[in-house]
Design a protein around this motif. Structure first.
Motif, PDB file in Angstrom:
ATOM      1  N   ASP A  14      71.954  19.127 142.671  1.00 62.83           N
ATOM      2  CA  ASP A  14      72.814  18.219 141.912  1.00 62.83           C
ATOM      3  C   ASP A  14      72.712  16.774 142.375  1.00 62.83           C
ATOM      4  O   ASP A  14      73.537  15.943 142.007  1.00 62.83           O
ATOM      5  CB  ASP A  14      74.280  18.681 142.017  1.00 62.83           C
ATOM      6  N   GLN A  15      71.692  16.476 143.175  1.00 66.32           N
ATOM      7  CA  GLN A  15      71.572  15.135 143.744  1.00 66.32           C
ATOM      8  C   GLN A  15      70.153  14.601 143.578  1.00 66.32           C
ATOM      9  O   GLN A  15      69.182  15.352 143.709  1.00 66.32           O
ATOM     10  CB  GLN A  15      71.947  15.166 145.236  1.00 66.32           C
ATOM     11  N   THR A  16      70.032  13.334 143.260  1.00 64.44           N
ATOM     12  CA  THR A  16      68.734  12.668 143.149  1.00 64.44           C
ATOM     13  C   THR A  16      68.653  11.570 144.193  1.00 64.44           C
ATOM     14  O   THR A  16      69.596  10.781 144.344  1.00 64.44           O
ATOM     15  CB  THR A  16      68.534  12.071 141.747  1.00 64.44           C
ATOM     16  N   ALA A  48      63.814  14.719 143.625  1.00 62.31           N
ATOM     17  CA  ALA A  48      64.746  15.836 143.434  1.00 62.31           C
ATOM     18  C   ALA A  48      64.366  16.948 144.411  1.00 62.31           C
ATOM     19  O   ALA A  48      63.206  17.357 144.466  1.00 62.31           O
ATOM     20  CB  ALA A  48      64.687  16.344 141.999  1.00 62.31           C
ATOM     21  N   LEU A  49      65.335  17.409 145.182  1.00 61.86           N
ATOM     22  CA  LEU A  49      65.112  18.460 146.172  1.00 61.86           C
ATOM     23  C   LEU A  49      65.771  19.755 145.713  1.00 61.86           C
ATOM     24  O   LEU A  49      66.917  19.733 145.239  1.00 61.86           O
ATOM     25  CB  LEU A  49      65.675  18.057 147.537  1.00 61.86           C
ATOM     26  N   ASP A  50      65.050  20.871 145.880  1.00 60.70           N
ATOM     27  CA  ASP A  50      65.640  22.168 145.545  1.00 60.70           C
ATOM     28  C   ASP A  50      66.860  22.456 146.410  1.00 60.70           C
ATOM     29  O   ASP A  50      67.780  23.154 145.982  1.00 60.70           O
ATOM     30  CB  ASP A  50      64.598  23.279 145.732  1.00 60.70           C
ATOM     31  N   ALA A  51      66.887  21.916 147.623  1.00 58.69           N
ATOM     32  CA  ALA A  51      68.010  22.156 148.528  1.00 58.69           C
ATOM     33  C   ALA A  51      69.285  21.454 148.050  1.00 58.69           C
ATOM     34  O   ALA A  51      70.395  21.882 148.394  1.00 58.69           O
ATOM     35  CB  ALA A  51      67.656  21.680 149.932  1.00 58.69           C
ATOM     36  N   TYR A  52      69.122  20.379 147.259  1.00 64.63           N
ATOM     37  CA  TYR A  52      70.266  19.642 146.716  1.00 64.63           C
ATOM     38  C   TYR A  52      70.069  19.487 145.204  1.00 64.63           C
ATOM     39  O   TYR A  52      69.685  18.421 144.726  1.00 64.63           O
ATOM     40  CB  TYR A  52      70.387  18.274 147.386  1.00 64.63           C
ATOM     41  N   TYR A  86      44.516  12.006 145.163  1.00 69.43           N
ATOM     42  CA  TYR A  86      44.825  10.904 146.063  1.00 69.43           C
ATOM     43  C   TYR A  86      46.255  11.078 146.590  1.00 69.43           C
ATOM     44  O   TYR A  86      47.186  11.274 145.810  1.00 69.43           O
ATOM     45  CB  TYR A  86      44.701   9.563 145.340  1.00 69.43           C
ATOM     46  N   GLU A  87      46.408  11.002 147.904  1.00 67.05           N
ATOM     47  CA  GLU A  87      47.718  11.209 148.508  1.00 67.05           C
ATOM     48  C   GLU A  87      48.562   9.945 148.405  1.00 67.05           C
ATOM     49  O   GLU A  87      48.099   8.838 148.686  1.00 67.05           O
ATOM     50  CB  GLU A  87      47.581  11.623 149.968  1.00 67.05           C
ATOM     51  N   VAL A  88      49.816  10.127 148.001  1.00 63.45           N
ATOM     52  CA  VAL A  88      50.789   9.042 147.901  1.00 63.45           C
ATOM     53  C   VAL A  88      51.975   9.403 148.788  1.00 63.45           C
ATOM     54  O   VAL A  88      52.508  10.511 148.687  1.00 63.45           O
ATOM     55  CB  VAL A  88      51.258   8.830 146.442  1.00 63.45           C
ATOM     56  N   GLU A  89      52.372   8.466 149.641  1.00 58.05           N
ATOM     57  CA  GLU A  89      53.520   8.696 150.518  1.00 58.05           C
ATOM     58  C   GLU A  89      54.730   7.964 149.967  1.00 58.05           C
ATOM     59  O   GLU A  89      54.674   6.759 149.700  1.00 58.05           O
ATOM     60  CB  GLU A  89      53.224   8.213 151.937  1.00 58.05           C
ATOM     61  N   VAL A  90      55.819   8.703 149.771  1.00 64.01           N
ATOM     62  CA  VAL A  90      57.069   8.145 149.255  1.00 64.01           C
ATOM     63  C   VAL A  90      58.133   8.265 150.337  1.00 64.01           C
ATOM     64  O   VAL A  90      58.436   9.368 150.798  1.00 64.01           O
ATOM     65  CB  VAL A  90      57.528   8.889 147.980  1.00 64.01           C
ATOM     66  N   ARG A  91      58.681   7.126 150.751  1.00 59.16           N
ATOM     67  CA  ARG A  91      59.745   7.137 151.750  1.00 59.16           C
ATOM     68  C   ARG A  91      61.085   7.335 151.052  1.00 59.16           C
ATOM     69  O   ARG A  91      61.393   6.663 150.064  1.00 59.16           O
ATOM     70  CB  ARG A  91      59.734   5.837 152.551  1.00 59.16           C
ATOM     71  N   ILE A  92      61.904   8.272 151.580  1.00 57.36           N
ATOM     72  CA  ILE A  92      63.158   8.670 150.940  1.00 57.36           C
ATOM     73  C   ILE A  92      64.342   8.021 151.663  1.00 57.36           C
ATOM     74  O   ILE A  92      64.343   7.903 152.886  1.00 57.36           O
ATOM     75  CB  ILE A  92      63.337  10.197 150.970  1.00 57.36           C
ATOM     76  N   ASN A  93      65.328   7.671 150.865  1.00 54.83           N
ATOM     77  CA  ASN A  93      66.616   7.265 151.421  1.00 54.83           C
ATOM     78  C   ASN A  93      67.554   8.462 151.342  1.00 54.83           C
ATOM     79  O   ASN A  93      68.082   8.773 150.266  1.00 54.83           O
ATOM     80  CB  ASN A  93      67.189   6.078 150.641  1.00 54.83           C
ATOM     81  N   PRO A  94      67.784   9.180 152.461  1.00 55.08           N
ATOM     82  CA  PRO A  94      68.552  10.428 152.386  1.00 55.08           C
ATOM     83  C   PRO A  94      70.048  10.230 152.232  1.00 55.08           C
ATOM     84  O   PRO A  94      70.764  11.175 151.872  1.00 55.08           O
ATOM     85  CB  PRO A  94      68.224  11.108 153.720  1.00 55.08           C
ATOM     86  N   GLY A  95      70.540   9.019 152.495  1.00 57.26           N
ATOM     87  CA  GLY A  95      71.988   8.827 152.444  1.00 57.26           C
ATOM     88  C   GLY A  95      72.676   9.685 153.484  1.00 57.26           C
ATOM     89  O   GLY A  95      72.291   9.703 154.660  1.00 57.26           O
TER      90      GLY A  95
END
Length: 355
Positions: A226-228, A220-224, A247-256
């Motif tokens: 209403d969108q997940t 969830a982004l503050d910039a959007y 521990y650092e975790v990297e999450v790759r996002i699908n921005p659409g």
């Protein structure tokens, strides 16, 4: 005679007062006056779920380049500014080549002299006027001069900066005319390809142990608001950060179709593949909840004594909330029943009656 009547009257008064006091201290009277709290019992349920891990971080690019000059010198020109889009291989900056060209010329002259010396020593050695050691030294000197020329030419070729990725200039940290040292970052560039956006978050060792590469995530982004966005875990750090111990975790996002940029604040919910069993109780059963700790009341026994029952208070560990339910990590079994209605008015000395 009057004295005798007075003594008898006092004795009768003391006797009546003692009887009245004994009646007032009768525990049976106390028990009769105690308030019995009506309560409701709810069975403890059990569910098997994968507890989500919630963390926050900033959006960044998986391919970030911090570009610098190999050698130090005076910056001659900077060709792009912050926010500009650049292509891989594009020229971004150059150094003043006055000193660098002089070093290349000096290396070339030294190489030419070494070759002349070698040829002269070879002729002298053929006429037995020079020793084998002198010939070997001249040969070594020529090789050293050639390597110095190669170094000077290589440094001149890296007296400029070219982009290593297709992306956007996110930071420019120097200006033309400034002196820069070798390796000092001049430009920071982030790849702008849609599949390169990631969020890096820190998790505890307990949560890290439950996560696996490929686990799903929602972002969830503050910039959007209403969108997940959907995400996938692509990297798990194998050592904790020495500062925050996470521990650092990297999450790759699908921005659409959304437009992303480095630095956007993100809240990430990680869904581990490893599931576990939880005891579930209504939220109104929890008393004195504090973070991950709380208490519930249960019946102390099933035997009624004069129509009422006794209770006891049990500590427990709260996993997380699910609407009006509380998922517990330990403290209760599915064979127990907890007190819901009326629990706010109970103490461990209370007597209750089940309604």
């Amino acid at each position: 005679m009057k004295t005798l009547h007075l003594i008898l009257s006092l004795a009768l008064t003391v006797t009546l007062w003692a009887c009245g006091s004994k009646a007032e201290r009768n525990p049976n009277n106390d028990k009769a006056d105690e308030a019995v709290v009506p309560v409701k019992l709810t069975p403890v349920q059990t569910v098997v779920r994968a507890e989500p891990v919630v963390a926050s971080g900033l959006v960044s690019s998986a391919r970030e380049a911090r570009l610098s000059f190999k050698i130090g010198g005076i910056i001659n020109q900077l060709f792009v500014e912050e926010g500009q889009t650049v292509r891989k291989g594009q020229l971004l900056a150059t150094l003043d080549l006055t000193e660098i060209n002089a070093q290349v010329s000096q290396a070339q002259l030294a190489n030419e002299k070494a070759e002349r010396d070698l040829n002269r020593v070879k002729s002298m050695y053929a006429d037995t006027a020079a020793t084998l050691e002198q010939l070997q030294n001249a040969t070594t000197g020529t090789n050293v001069a050639k390597q110095n020329l190669t170094i000077a030419q290589f440094n001149r070729s890296y007296a400029q900066i070219r982009s290593t990725v297709d992306g956007t200039v996110t930071r420019k940290m120097a200006n033309a005319g400034e002196m820069t040292s070798p390796g000092a970052t001049i430009y920071q560039i982030s790849s702008n390809r849609p599949n390169d956006w990631v969020v890096r978050v820190g998790v505890s060792d307990k949560d890290w142990a439950r996560l696996r590469l490929g686990n799903r995530a929602s972002v969830a982004l503050d910039a959007y608001p209403d969108q997940t966005f959907n995400g996938t875990i692509t990297e798990l750090a194998q050592a904790a950060d020495p500062v925050n111990k996470l521990y650092e975790v990297e999450v790759r996002i699908n921005p659409g179709a959304a437009k992303l940029a480095p630095g956007l604040f993100a809240k990430v919910t990680l869904v581990p593949a490893q599931s576990r069993s939880y005891a579930v109780v209504p939220i109104e059963a929890i008393v004195e909840g504090n973070g991950k700790e709380g208490f519930v009341f249960v019946l102390a026994d099933d035997k009624q004594n004069g129509g009422s029952l006794h209770v006891r208070k049990l500590p427990l560990q709260i996993g997380f909330l699910d609407n009006d339910k509380v998922l517990l990590t330990n403290g209760l079994s599915d064979s127990q029943k907890v007190i819901t209605a009326g629990s706010a008015y109970l103490t461990e000395e209370s007597s209750v009656v089940v309604r």
